[in-house]
Design an enzyme around this catalytic site. Structure first.
Site, PDB file in Angstrom:
ATOM      1  N   MET A 197      33.654  -0.785  36.514  1.00  0.00           N
ATOM      2  CA  MET A 197      32.802   0.234  37.109  1.00  0.00           C
ATOM      3  C   MET A 197      33.576   1.533  37.250  1.00  0.00           C
ATOM      4  O   MET A 197      34.805   1.550  37.158  1.00  0.00           O
ATOM      5  CB  MET A 197      32.277  -0.219  38.474  1.00  0.00           C
ATOM      6  CG  MET A 197      31.220  -1.298  38.389  1.00  0.00           C
ATOM      7  SD  MET A 197      30.480  -1.633  39.991  1.00  0.00           S
ATOM      8  CE  MET A 197      29.254  -2.867  39.507  1.00  0.00           C
ATOM      9  N   HIS A 239      35.410   3.617  43.522  1.00  0.00           N
ATOM     10  CA  HIS A 239      35.147   2.199  43.254  1.00  0.00           C
ATOM     11  C   HIS A 239      35.320   1.918  41.768  1.00  0.00           C
ATOM     12  O   HIS A 239      34.733   2.568  40.913  1.00  0.00           O
ATOM     13  CB  HIS A 239      33.733   1.806  43.668  1.00  0.00           C
ATOM     14  CG  HIS A 239      33.445   0.343  43.458  1.00  0.00           C
ATOM     15  ND1 HIS A 239      33.827  -0.627  44.352  1.00  0.00           N
ATOM     16  CD2 HIS A 239      32.840  -0.311  42.446  1.00  0.00           C
ATOM     17  CE1 HIS A 239      33.454  -1.810  43.906  1.00  0.00           C
ATOM     18  NE2 HIS A 239      32.859  -1.644  42.748  1.00  0.00           N
ATOM     19  N   HIS A 268      36.908  -1.747  39.173  1.00  0.00           N
ATOM     20  CA  HIS A 268      37.340  -3.138  39.240  1.00  0.00           C
ATOM     21  C   HIS A 268      38.809  -3.240  38.846  1.00  0.00           C
ATOM     22  O   HIS A 268      39.567  -2.295  38.998  1.00  0.00           O
ATOM     23  CB  HIS A 268      36.428  -4.002  38.373  1.00  0.00           C
ATOM     24  CG  HIS A 268      35.059  -4.160  38.934  1.00  0.00           C
ATOM     25  ND1 HIS A 268      34.034  -4.794  38.262  1.00  0.00           N
ATOM     26  CD2 HIS A 268      34.526  -3.766  40.126  1.00  0.00           C
ATOM     27  CE1 HIS A 268      32.941  -4.781  39.005  1.00  0.00           C
ATOM     28  NE2 HIS A 268      33.211  -4.149  40.131  1.00  0.00           N
ATOM     29  N   GLN A 310      22.602  -4.516  51.194  1.00  0.00           N
ATOM     30  CA  GLN A 310      22.898  -5.303  49.998  1.00  0.00           C
ATOM     31  C   GLN A 310      24.360  -5.717  50.019  1.00  0.00           C
ATOM     32  O   GLN A 310      25.245  -4.899  50.251  1.00  0.00           O
ATOM     33  CB  GLN A 310      22.636  -4.505  48.715  1.00  0.00           C
ATOM     34  CG  GLN A 310      22.896  -5.310  47.447  1.00  0.00           C
ATOM     35  CD  GLN A 310      23.023  -4.430  46.207  1.00  0.00           C
ATOM     36  OE1 GLN A 310      23.971  -3.673  46.070  1.00  0.00           O
ATOM     37  NE2 GLN A 310      22.062  -4.537  45.315  1.00  0.00           N
ATOM     38  N   HIS A 320      32.262  -8.989  48.236  1.00  0.00           N
ATOM     39  CA  HIS A 320      32.934  -8.118  47.268  1.00  0.00           C
ATOM     40  C   HIS A 320      32.706  -6.663  47.626  1.00  0.00           C
ATOM     41  O   HIS A 320      33.629  -5.852  47.644  1.00  0.00           O
ATOM     42  CB  HIS A 320      32.423  -8.405  45.855  1.00  0.00           C
ATOM     43  CG  HIS A 320      33.040  -7.544  44.802  1.00  0.00           C
ATOM     44  ND1 HIS A 320      32.542  -6.308  44.455  1.00  0.00           N
ATOM     45  CD2 HIS A 320      34.135  -7.725  44.017  1.00  0.00           C
ATOM     46  CE1 HIS A 320      33.288  -5.778  43.505  1.00  0.00           C
ATOM     47  NE2 HIS A 320      34.256  -6.618  43.227  1.00  0.00           N
ATOM     48  N   HIS A 321      31.452  -6.309  47.895  1.00  0.00           N
ATOM     49  CA  HIS A 321      31.158  -4.980  48.405  1.00  0.00           C
ATOM     50  C   HIS A 321      29.828  -5.007  49.147  1.00  0.00           C
ATOM     51  O   HIS A 321      29.045  -5.947  49.024  1.00  0.00           O
ATOM     52  CB  HIS A 321      31.157  -3.910  47.302  1.00  0.00           C
ATOM     53  CG  HIS A 321      29.999  -3.985  46.360  1.00  0.00           C
ATOM     54  ND1 HIS A 321      30.102  -4.512  45.088  1.00  0.00           N
ATOM     55  CD2 HIS A 321      28.701  -3.604  46.482  1.00  0.00           C
ATOM     56  CE1 HIS A 321      28.927  -4.444  44.487  1.00  0.00           C
ATOM     57  NE2 HIS A 321      28.063  -3.905  45.310  1.00  0.00           N
ATOM     58  N   HIS A 367      27.213  -7.895  47.688  1.00  0.00           N
ATOM     59  CA  HIS A 367      27.580  -8.573  46.448  1.00  0.00           C
ATOM     60  C   HIS A 367      28.586  -9.665  46.799  1.00  0.00           C
ATOM     61  O   HIS A 367      29.693  -9.377  47.270  1.00  0.00           O
ATOM     62  CB  HIS A 367      28.179  -7.575  45.464  1.00  0.00           C
ATOM     63  CG  HIS A 367      28.761  -8.206  44.237  1.00  0.00           C
ATOM     64  ND1 HIS A 367      29.718  -7.581  43.471  1.00  0.00           N
ATOM     65  CD2 HIS A 367      28.522  -9.400  43.631  1.00  0.00           C
ATOM     66  CE1 HIS A 367      30.054  -8.364  42.462  1.00  0.00           C
ATOM     67  NE2 HIS A 367      29.345  -9.475  42.542  1.00  0.00           N
TER      68      HIS A 367
END
Length: 898
Positions: free
Chosen positions: A299, A225, A227, A151, A85-86, A153
């Site tokens: 977000m 960014h 959603h 990281q 997702h990111h 997601h």
């Protein structure tokens, strides 16, 4: 400025081919061009993992060379939107050893790393980011960035047997760059999006100097960014000297979320303001939508990439609040107008990222071409984890033919009658914190002390130190199943309580072996009885001075059973014992309550509830008396108050010890989002010492902060060599205020700080005559032997949790107050009491004027604006509405379990 997108036949022929965006700006004045011939590549990917749950946040780390300083000049994504997702890349000072040993870890629940800063972000099949010539992210060597953490997601779990190696490739050089790169993040945390609403806005604006930027910066790229509901995110630079808006970013969050180049380098002074506005469209959605980490949430993030002075500049900062509403009110009229549709970009942002080595062409306005670097490189391949380029290599042609998204510089003059923000008097004006006269006792302690996770520190009546630690065990993701401890048969074998000399730190005694499972809180009462909490056992224990024979004098809670009633705790965190023998327990990780007990362990009363969202309260702080992990307690006995470190709300709340009524609150920007522990000393008029904790958004250093208890002034801060702490978990100060001890949970350590300033100790006496004009009504739970109770006054730093609904309620009650006042005055005149009242230097008006700092009656601004310092407000029987405590960003960090 906006992204233009006229597409020619040649562009359409390349549909489905991955795009490559190279972020380059016009040459900045005085910049010497540095050749990148001495560069090399390094891959950083997931180690073949299989996410087993939807919405998983997983991390892996790479250790850097402490003896070699490197500069990252380019990021190539190795990921696809149909799987990741990111993706975020963090620079970190340290990573927990157990995370390194496992190869990867769940960083949604157990944190990313220590002292982190964002270096790169990717989503929706975004293209390559290549920094301008002479600019790089500085890592390794003596930079303090000892690790990189990746990281990712994963929105969806992967099928069994499918292993993921998503990540990125970095181009690096050891050649020092003229400028260092940084990220400035504007992010919304508390917006509630109502259902079926065409436009909902979130606005953030900060003075650069107030948000941790010490020197001027040069903005050159941006990334947005949001959603599914996000329609457009716009960024502005407000020039405070010209009273002028400059649009620097405008993006569609449904397009590839790359770092798009600005049309020019924007020079931003520390006296300028950066503003971001996110716009959502919830038409067709029948529920409220929160800011959060899942696909069902929303977000609002605007990343601004900049370069700055390599010595003086900061490499990361953030802004998460609306400091100047007047800036928002006068935004240019097209601030929320979406960009024209671009089906090609929207299609590219979905599915698999194919043919990553091939460029994707953008169209560009021909009147103002953007200079782009040539992307043919000669690489020197080195050892120690330095890899060659991707299979097949990068063989780029002259990139000047590759169109880029063109953005039109836009300036907007505010209306002539628009008042400028009062920058010198702004409520969030940065104040240079004083470095206090506390010095690290470098020769204190024993190197051979076998600390486990150090969770608490306390002092006995002689001033010697007691430390509580977890020995050979640690609290990690496998420790609990829900709130129930998995291993209930194997207690910690080594002594968990260490008694140390205050002058040397040498061990006097050791206690507590083969008894505890997950130690947490510790305090000693006036008789040196030892009070501890164990979050695994869900119990509170009182042991005699010197630990006796190891059998507790008092045990509260039911062994290994979490709960929320008179006989059960759920991960209790701390204890505070009054001189009378009565004591308080903070409960804790699950229950968000404070319980007061009699000296023999009978419940007297309890207060507190979980902080939560309130759709009608748009303030940034939850209501007083609500908690998000009450993590530690301290007693201000001479003030008649008990104070709570409200960890995930980043504040300290204090309550009266007899009524449990809210009394005052401390909250400062310097603390950041998380506040782990607090300790009170009556010396010099009363002081509290607090330690903050790591936060992904936080640019704040972790330190010990000293606050004047009466005025609420943040006096200063200190840490070892003023370089900050790594992961402080507890703090305790001596009664004379001269010695402060800090327990760190990673690396496991106990610090001693000594104030040698020569200031004489002045202990603040107990003041039982300092009464408010309004008497507190007696409650059934209060002992009738209590002669007087100080009325609770609200002392707040940066408080705005009364919110809009409280203001409306207050306005509606004004007629009632006025009628009541008139009735009382008439009755007083008739009975002659008004004259008597005036003779005693009191007035009915004085009872009605406890609404503002300046005693001017109702002050709406004081209720909805944030303030440093303290503000006194009438709070008897305060029932402010709950307000949201969540501040989940794109790199969501759920509370780490410490």
């Amino acid at each position: 400025m906006s992204m233009k997108g006229p597409w020619g036949p040649s562009c359409l022929a390349l549909l489905g081919v991955a795009l490559v965006v190279v972020v380059v700006v016009p040459a900045f004045p005085g910049a010497a061009a540095h050749s990148r011939t001495q560069t090399y590549y390094r891959n950083f990917t997931m180690p073949g993992i299989t996410p087993k749950e939807d919405e998983a946040y997983l991390c892996t780390a790479m250790r850097l060379n402490d003896s070699v300083e490197e500069w990252v000049v380019r990021f190539d994504p190795l990921a696809s939107a149909n799987r990741a997702h990111h993706m975020l890349l963090f620079g970190c000072s340290d990573v927990l050893q157990q995370n390194l040993e496992g190869g990867f870890w769940d960083c949604g629940h157990h944190g990313v790393c220590q002292n982190s800063r964002i270096m790169y972000a990717w989503a929706k099949n975004a293209p390559t980011t290549s920094l301008p010539e002479g600019v790089g992210f500085r890592i390794g060597g003596q930079t303090g960035i000892r690790f990189l953490t990746l990281q990712i997601h994963y929105a969806k779990a992967l099928p069994e047997g499918v292993k993921d190696h998503s990540g990125l490739q970095m181009e690096l050089t050891t050649q020092k760059q003229k400028y260092k790169a940084g990220i400035y993040l504007l992010v919304a945390g508390n917006t509630v999006i109502p259902p079926n609403t065409p436009k909902t806005h979130a606005d953030m604006n900060c003075l650069l100097a107030d948000s941790g930027i010490p020197t001027d910066i040069n903005l050159f790229a941006y990334r947005v960014h949001a959603h599914v509901l996000g329609t457009v995110i716009t960024g502005y630079l407000f020039d405070t000297t010209k009273n002028e808006y400059i649009e620097i970013a405008k993006g569609n969050p449904h397009w590839p979320q790359a770092f798009y180049p600005m049309n020019k380098t924007h020079f931003a002074k520390t006296s300028d303001i950066l503003h971001a506005r996110c716009t959502w469209n919830s038409t067709g959605r029948s529920r409220h939508t929160m800011i959060g980490s899942t696909a069902a949430d929303e977000m609002c993030n605007l990343y601004l990439m900049y370069y700055t002075d390599p010595s003086l500049g900061s490499e990361f900062s953030s802004c998460g609040w609306e400091t100047y509403p007047i800036i928002t009110h006068n935004l240019p009229p097209d601030n929320d107008v979406p960009l024209p549709p671009n089906p090609l970009l929207e299609e590219h942002a979905k599915g698999q990222n194919l043919h990553k080595e091939h460029p994707f062409e953008y169209s560009i306005s021909k009147d103002e071409p953007i200079k782009v670097e040539k992307k043919g490189h000669t690489h020197q391949y080195l050892q120690d984890n330095r890899y060659p380029a991707k299979p097949g290599g990068y063989e780029y042609e002259d990139a000047t033919n590759y169109p880029q998204p063109q953005q039109v510089l836009q300036r907007w003059k505010a209306p002539a009658d628009t008042p400028r923000p009062a920058l010198m008097e702004a409520s969030r004006k940065a104040k240079q914190l004083k470095i206090l006269a506390f010095n690290t006792a470098s020769d204190w302690g024993q190197e051979e002390v076998p600390y486990g996770q150090v969770v608490a520190v306390a002092l006995d009546s002689a001033g010697d130190v007691v430390v509580f630690h977890r020995g050979e065990k640690s609290w990690d993701g496998a420790t609990f199943r829900s709130n129930t401890l998995r291993d209930t048969t194997d207690p910690i074998k080594s002594p968990t309580l260490l008694h140390l000399r205050k002058d040397t730190g040498h061990i006097i005694n050791k206690w507590g072996e083969k008894f505890f499972f997950v130690p947490h809180g510790l305090t000693l009462d006036k008789n040196d009885n030892i009070w501890v909490t164990d979050v695994g056992m869900h119990q509170v224990f009182k042991f005699p001075a010197g630990y006796g024979n190891g059998q507790p004098l008092l045990t509260l809670g039911t062994r290994f059973e979490p709960g929320n009633d008179d006989t059960h705790f759920c991960k209790p965190t701390g204890v505070a014992v009054m001189t009378s023998g009565e004591f308080f327990v903070s409960d804790g990780y699950c229950n968000a309550r404070i319980i007061k007990y009699s000296a023999d362990g009978k419940i007297l009363y309890q207060f507190g509830k979980q902080s939560k969202y309130n759709y009608f309260d748009l303030s940034s702080l939850p209501a007083p008396g609500t908690f998000s992990i009450p993590h530690a307690l301290t007693l201000a006995d001479n003030e008649g108050e008990v104070c709570v470190a409200d960890r995930e709300n980043g504040r300290v709340q204090c309550f009266t010890t007899t009524l449990g009524k809210f009394a005052r609150q401390f909250k400062f920007d310097a603390w950041g989002k998380r506040l782990f522990s607090v300790s009170y000393s009556p010396a010099n008029g009363g002081k509290i010492f607090a330690v903050n904790g790591p936060s992904l958004l936080g640019t704040q250093k972790l330190k010990v902060y000293e606050v004047d208890y009466t005025s609420g002034e943040l006096l200063g801060a200190f840490s070892p060599k003023n370089e900050g702490l790594s992961n402080p978990h507890d703090v305790v100060v001596s009664a004379d205020g001269r010695e402060v001890y800090v327990a760190e949970i990673g690396p496991n350590n106990v610090w001693k700080f000594v104030n040698n300033s020569g200031i004489k100790m002045q202990v603040k006496p107990t003041n039982v005559t300092k009464l408010s004009p309004v008497l507190v009504k007696a409650e059934e739970r209060i002992d009738t032997s209590i002669e007087a109770e100080r009325t609770s006054l609200l002392y707040i730093a940066n408080w705005s949790s009364a919110g809009v609904s409280t203001v409306v309620l207050g306005l509606l009650t004004i007629p009632v107050i006025v009628l009541t006042a008139l009735t009382l005055i008439i009755r007083a005149r008739r009975t002659g009491r008004l004259k008597k009242r005036n003779q005693t230097n009191g007035s009915l008006g004085s009872l009605l004027r406890h609404s503002g700092k300046h005693d001017n009656g109702l002050n709406i601004g004081s209720l909805i604006n944030k303030h440093h310092g303290f503000e006194k407000v009438a709070t008897e029987d305060l029932d402010a509405p709950d307000s949201g405590d969540s501040d989940v960003e794109e790199f969501s960090q759920v509370a780490s379990r410490a």
